[in-house]
Design an enzyme around this catalytic site. Structure first.
Site, PDB file in Angstrom:
ATOM      1  N   HIS A 272       2.691  -2.568  70.145  1.00  0.00           N
ATOM      2  CA  HIS A 272       3.876  -3.281  70.775  1.00  0.00           C
ATOM      3  C   HIS A 272       3.927  -2.999  72.278  1.00  0.00           C
ATOM      4  CE1 HIS A 272       8.043  -4.056  70.687  1.00  0.00           C
ATOM      5  NE2 HIS A 272       8.575  -2.659  71.530  1.00  0.00           N
TER       6      HIS A 272
ATOM      7  N   ARG B 218      27.933   6.661  52.401  1.00  0.00           N
ATOM      8  CA  ARG B 218      28.572   5.864  53.533  1.00  0.00           C
ATOM      9  C   ARG B 218      28.505   6.736  54.816  1.00  0.00           C
ATOM     10  NH1 ARG B 218      32.130   5.384  48.966  1.00  0.00           N
ATOM     11  NH2 ARG B 218      31.909   3.199  48.496  1.00  0.00           N
TER      12      ARG B 218
ATOM     13  N   ASN C  66      15.540  -5.714  76.765  1.00  0.00           N
ATOM     14  CA  ASN C  66      14.530  -6.772  75.851  1.00  0.00           C
ATOM     15  C   ASN C  66      13.671  -7.517  76.885  1.00  0.00           C
ATOM     16  OD1 ASN C  66      15.425  -6.775  73.373  1.00  0.00           O
ATOM     17  ND2 ASN C  66      16.856  -8.176  73.792  1.00  0.00           N
TER      18      ASN C  66
ATOM     19  N   HIS D 218       7.118 -10.102  71.814  1.00  0.00           N
ATOM     20  CA  HIS D 218       7.293 -10.379  70.273  1.00  0.00           C
ATOM     21  C   HIS D 218       6.412 -11.351  69.959  1.00  0.00           C
ATOM     22  CE1 HIS D 218      11.446  -8.176  70.090  1.00  0.00           C
ATOM     23  NE2 HIS D 218      10.462  -7.087  70.096  1.00  0.00           N
TER      24      HIS D 218
ATOM     25  N   HIS E 135      10.127  -8.362  76.103  1.00  0.00           N
ATOM     26  CA  HIS E 135      10.017  -8.411  74.796  1.00  0.00           C
ATOM     27  C   HIS E 135       9.897  -9.886  74.262  1.00  0.00           C
ATOM     28  CE1 HIS E 135      10.767  -4.200  75.151  1.00  0.00           C
ATOM     29  NE2 HIS E 135      10.666  -4.018  73.596  1.00  0.00           N
TER      30      HIS E 135
ATOM     31  N   GLU F  97      25.261  -4.335  71.424  1.00  0.00           N
ATOM     32  CA  GLU F  97      24.532  -5.415  72.094  1.00  0.00           C
ATOM     33  C   GLU F  97      25.446  -6.665  71.910  1.00  0.00           C
ATOM     34  OE1 GLU F  97      20.437  -5.325  71.357  1.00  0.00           O
ATOM     35  OE2 GLU F  97      20.025  -7.517  71.958  1.00  0.00           O
TER      36      GLU F  97
ATOM     37  N   ARG G  60      23.123  -4.672  76.844  1.00  0.00           N
ATOM     38  CA  ARG G  60      22.107  -4.062  76.120  1.00  0.00           C
ATOM     39  C   ARG G  60      20.778  -4.924  76.041  1.00  0.00           C
ATOM     40  NH1 ARG G  60      22.894   0.237  71.186  1.00  0.00           N
ATOM     41  NH2 ARG G  60      20.574   0.686  71.005  1.00  0.00           N
TER      42      ARG G  60
ATOM     43  N   GLU H  82       7.285   1.125  77.860  1.00  0.00           N
ATOM     44  CA  GLU H  82       8.530   1.191  77.713  1.00  0.00           C
ATOM     45  C   GLU H  82       9.298   1.782  78.879  1.00  0.00           C
ATOM     46  OE1 GLU H  82      10.357  -0.849  75.790  1.00  0.00           O
ATOM     47  OE2 GLU H  82       9.051  -1.176  73.819  1.00  0.00           O
TER      48      GLU H  82
ATOM     49  N   LYS I  15      20.637   2.592  67.267  1.00  0.00           N
ATOM     50  CA  LYS I  15      20.022   1.387  66.307  1.00  0.00           C
ATOM     51  C   LYS I  15      19.180   2.070  65.402  1.00  0.00           C
ATOM     52  CE  LYS I  15      19.823  -2.729  69.339  1.00  0.00           C
ATOM     53  NZ  LYS I  15      18.989  -3.697  70.043  1.00  0.00           N
TER      54      LYS I  15
ATOM     55  N   LYS J 204      18.958   4.624  79.551  1.00  0.00           N
ATOM     56  CA  LYS J 204      19.391   3.879  78.270  1.00  0.00           C
ATOM     57  C   LYS J 204      21.006   4.347  77.930  1.00  0.00           C
ATOM     58  CE  LYS J 204      18.178   2.419  73.471  1.00  0.00           C
ATOM     59  NZ  LYS J 204      17.278   2.227  72.610  1.00  0.00           N
TER      60      LYS J 204
HETATM   61  P1  NAD Z   1       5.395   5.112  65.098  1.00  0.00           P
HETATM   62  O1  NAD Z   1       6.736   5.740  64.642  1.00  0.00           O
HETATM   63  O2  NAD Z   1       4.842   4.026  63.998  1.00  0.00           O
HETATM   64  O3  NAD Z   1       4.582   6.070  65.578  1.00  0.00           O
HETATM   65  C1  NAD Z   1       3.244   5.720  66.025  1.00  0.00           C
HETATM   66  C2  NAD Z   1       2.019   6.530  65.201  1.00  0.00           C
HETATM   67  O4  NAD Z   1       1.716   7.587  65.932  1.00  0.00           O
HETATM   68  C3  NAD Z   1       2.086   6.575  63.702  1.00  0.00           C
HETATM   69  O5  NAD Z   1       0.959   6.449  63.056  1.00  0.00           O
HETATM   70  C4  NAD Z   1       2.684   8.196  63.636  1.00  0.00           C
HETATM   71  O6  NAD Z   1       2.388   8.569  62.609  1.00  0.00           O
HETATM   72  C5  NAD Z   1       1.900   8.750  64.822  1.00  0.00           C
HETATM   73  N1  NAD Z   1       2.611  10.044  65.400  1.00  0.00           N
HETATM   74  C6  NAD Z   1       3.823   9.939  65.625  1.00  0.00           C
HETATM   75  N2  NAD Z   1       4.131  11.166  66.384  1.00  0.00           N
HETATM   76  C7  NAD Z   1       2.924  11.661  66.282  1.00  0.00           C
HETATM   77  C8  NAD Z   1       2.226  12.810  67.154  1.00  0.00           C
HETATM   78  N3  NAD Z   1       3.253  13.741  67.845  1.00  0.00           N
HETATM   79  N4  NAD Z   1       0.847  13.209  67.139  1.00  0.00           N
HETATM   80  C9  NAD Z   1       0.087  12.237  66.490  1.00  0.00           C
HETATM   81  N5  NAD Z   1       0.491  11.067  65.879  1.00  0.00           N
HETATM   82  C10 NAD Z   1       1.815  10.894  65.762  1.00  0.00           C
HETATM   83  O7  NAD Z   1       5.760   4.279  66.139  1.00  0.00           O
HETATM   84  P2  NAD Z   1       6.591   4.141  67.486  1.00  0.00           P
HETATM   85  O8  NAD Z   1       5.843   3.480  68.447  1.00  0.00           O
HETATM   86  O9  NAD Z   1       6.805   5.561  67.633  1.00  0.00           O
HETATM   87  O10 NAD Z   1       8.081   3.489  67.063  1.00  0.00           O
HETATM   88  C11 NAD Z   1       7.603   1.959  66.806  1.00  0.00           C
HETATM   89  C12 NAD Z   1       8.948   1.969  65.925  1.00  0.00           C
HETATM   90  O11 NAD Z   1      10.155   1.981  66.761  1.00  0.00           O
HETATM   91  C13 NAD Z   1       9.139   0.244  65.679  1.00  0.00           C
HETATM   92  O12 NAD Z   1       9.382  -0.066  64.361  1.00  0.00           O
HETATM   93  C14 NAD Z   1      10.365  -0.439  66.571  1.00  0.00           C
HETATM   94  O13 NAD Z   1      10.869  -1.458  65.940  1.00  0.00           O
HETATM   95  C15 NAD Z   1      11.156   0.976  66.667  1.00  0.00           C
HETATM   96  N6  NAD Z   1      12.014   0.903  67.861  1.00  0.00           N
HETATM   97  C16 NAD Z   1      13.352   1.197  67.574  1.00  0.00           C
HETATM   98  C17 NAD Z   1      14.054   1.181  68.620  1.00  0.00           C
HETATM   99  C18 NAD Z   1      15.572   1.350  68.553  1.00  0.00           C
HETATM  100  O14 NAD Z   1      16.353   1.350  69.513  1.00  0.00           O
HETATM  101  N7  NAD Z   1      16.254   2.100  67.536  1.00  0.00           N
HETATM  102  C19 NAD Z   1      13.773   0.987  69.940  1.00  0.00           C
HETATM  103  C20 NAD Z   1      12.391   0.643  70.072  1.00  0.00           C
HETATM  104  C21 NAD Z   1      11.567   0.687  69.200  1.00  0.00           C
HETATM  105  N1  GLY Z   2      15.360  -0.921  72.354  1.00  0.00           N
HETATM  106  C1  GLY Z   2      16.463  -1.862  72.343  1.00  0.00           C
HETATM  107  C2  GLY Z   2      17.723  -1.138  71.989  1.00  0.00           C
HETATM  108  O1  GLY Z   2      17.979  -0.188  71.659  1.00  0.00           O
HETATM  109  O2  GLY Z   2      18.499  -1.893  72.337  1.00  0.00           O
END
Ligand code: NAD
Ligand code: GLY
Length: 369
Positions: A271, A126, A251, A258, A254, A242, A247, A190, A148, A232
């Site tokens: 992305h 939990r 987007n 998307h 996006h 949101e 919030r 971003e 999130k 943020k």
């Molecule tokens: P990711 O975590 O897949 O990382 C991208 C690539 O870089 C991967 O292959 C990873 O292994 C590699 N990598 C990571 N750090 C590294 C480093 N220092 N050196 C070399 N390689 C490295 O992708 P991302 O772009 O970081 O995140 C995308 C994800 O984030 C998506 O799933 C998206 O939905 C999510 N997201 C969440 C929020 C939120 O608010 N929670 C906001 C935006 C995006």
């Molecule tokens: N990246 C979108 C959010 O955190 O709301």
């Protein structure tokens, strides 16, 4: 260069620090202890197959030196790990390790690891303490802050998850040295998004420092991350879940982004590249609907170019794009909504009627043909 500290204070939540700097990973254990995650608690570090050989050793060393008992689990790199199956493996591993409610989960990696480990930590027994150690620019400027978490379903991205603020975020900028160029540009898109929604001060600062940021200059990188985190944090403080129409501004870019990712096939474009194209489109749609100034459209194009996010050489028929937008989880009852800019920092979220959108999408297609 000294590290920067931003305190995130969200109503109803314990405040937490985001530390940004080149040596922050070496301080992970001490910083966690300062954040109230006192040793000798047990810590599970969740990382991925690319990050593990690069940074798990340093993270473990720092945590162990601070007196924590450390275990780790490595998941395959990539979006595929944001699944209920992998979450299930992590819950099982935690139980097998005998981790109790007093353990902490540290996400060491990009947004995939952050969302996955955040979800697993917020639901195991939990909910246990979660900390984020982001290693991609995108995770540092966006996903590690704001709480999130989630995994994907067959039916779509991020359909299961929680809102759960971390206890601490440590953004170690020296880890960014190994980030592939495509991932760097993804984070830069971003940053540009945040700047455009935030306001003049950030937008014009970024325009002045775009070349330095694209070249991964340390000072520009730290400042860009700090500005994004402050921005943020303010948005999330106003609308944690949101549900108050604030919030949603995150987007920007996006809605089309998307649809591009979905129609081109996930992974075809990053992305960030899709979001950057979505920002270009939204600015032009804004010209028709809310009076986005021509100078802003041009300045944003220039900024995205300088940040290594060029216009995409890809188009799809307008009806297919519209359909993809309708299917997106952000659409409400099939109504497609866009974040548009009346000016820098002056955003509005608005539903866009089908004929208007189809015409704008057709023009976007023609502009490239
Ligand atoms: P990711 O975590 O897949 O990382 C991208 C690539 O870089 C991967 O292959 C990873 O292994 C590699 N990598 C990571 N750090 C590294 C480093 N220092 N050196 C070399 N390689 C490295 O992708 P991302 O772009 O970081 O995140 C995308 C994800 O984030 C998506 O799933 C998206 O939905 C999510 N997201 C969440 C929020 C939120 O608010 N929670 C906001 C935006 C995006
Ligand atoms: N990246 C979108 C959010 O955190 O709301």
């Amino acid at each position: 260069m000294p590290a920067t500290r931003v305190n995130v204070s969200i109503p109803g939540e314990a405040p937490y620090d985001v530390r940004i700097g080149a040596a922050v990973l070496g301080d992970l254990g001490a910083d966690l202890a300062r954040a109230g995650v006192a040793p000798p608690r047990r810590v599970l570090v969740v990382t991925d197959g690319n990050v593990e050989p690069l940074y798990l050793g340093a993270a473990t060393e720092s945590l162990t030196a601070a007196g924590f008992a450390v275990d780790s689990v490595t998941v395959p790199a990539g979006e595929g790990s944001k699944s209920l199956a992998v979450a299930g493996e992590l819950w099982e591993a935690m139980a097998q390790l005998g981790l109790g409610r007093d353990c902490a989960v540290v996400a060491l990696g990009g947004g995939v690891v952050g969302d996955l480990a955040g979800f697993v930590g917020s639901t195991y027994m939990r909910g246990v303490t979660v900390a984020q150690a982001p290693t991609t620019l995108l995770a540092m400027v966006d996903s590690s802050v704001g709480g999130k978490t989630g995994v994907n379903l067959e039916a779509g991205k991020n359909l299961v998850g929680t809102f759960n603020q971390p206890a601490y975020v440590g953004a170690c900028t020296s880890t960014l040295a190994t980030l592939p160029e495509r991932e760097w540009a993804c984070g830069c898109a971003e940053v540009a998004k945040s700047a455009a929604i935030d306001g003049d001060d950030f937008f014009f600062w970024l325009a002045d420092h775009s070349v330095a940021l694209a070249a991964r200059d340390e000072a520009a990188t730290q400042e860009a991350i700090a500005r994004c985190v402050v921005f943020k944090a303010g948005v999330v403080a106003a609308d944690k879940t949101e549900s108050h129409g604030v919030r949603e501004c995150l987007n920007y870019g996006h809605t089309l982004g998307h649809a591009i990712e979905s129609l081109a096939g996930y992974g075809t474009f990053s992305h960030g590249a899709a979001v950057a194209e979505g920002m270009r489109f939204a600015a032009r749609l804004g010209q028709r609907l809310v009076g986005t100034p021509e100078e802003l459209v041009a300045a944003q194009d220039e900024l995205l170019d300088a940040l290594g996010c060029p216009a995409l050489p890809w188009r799809a028929p307008a009806p297919a794009l519209l359909e993809a937008m309708r299917r997106d989880k952000k659409a409400r009852g099939g109504e497609v909504r866009f974040v548009l800019l009346r000016d820098v920092g002056d955003w509005v979220v608005t539903p866009v009627e089908e004929p208007v959108l189809l015409e704008a999408l057709a023009d976007w297609g023609d502009a490239w043909a």
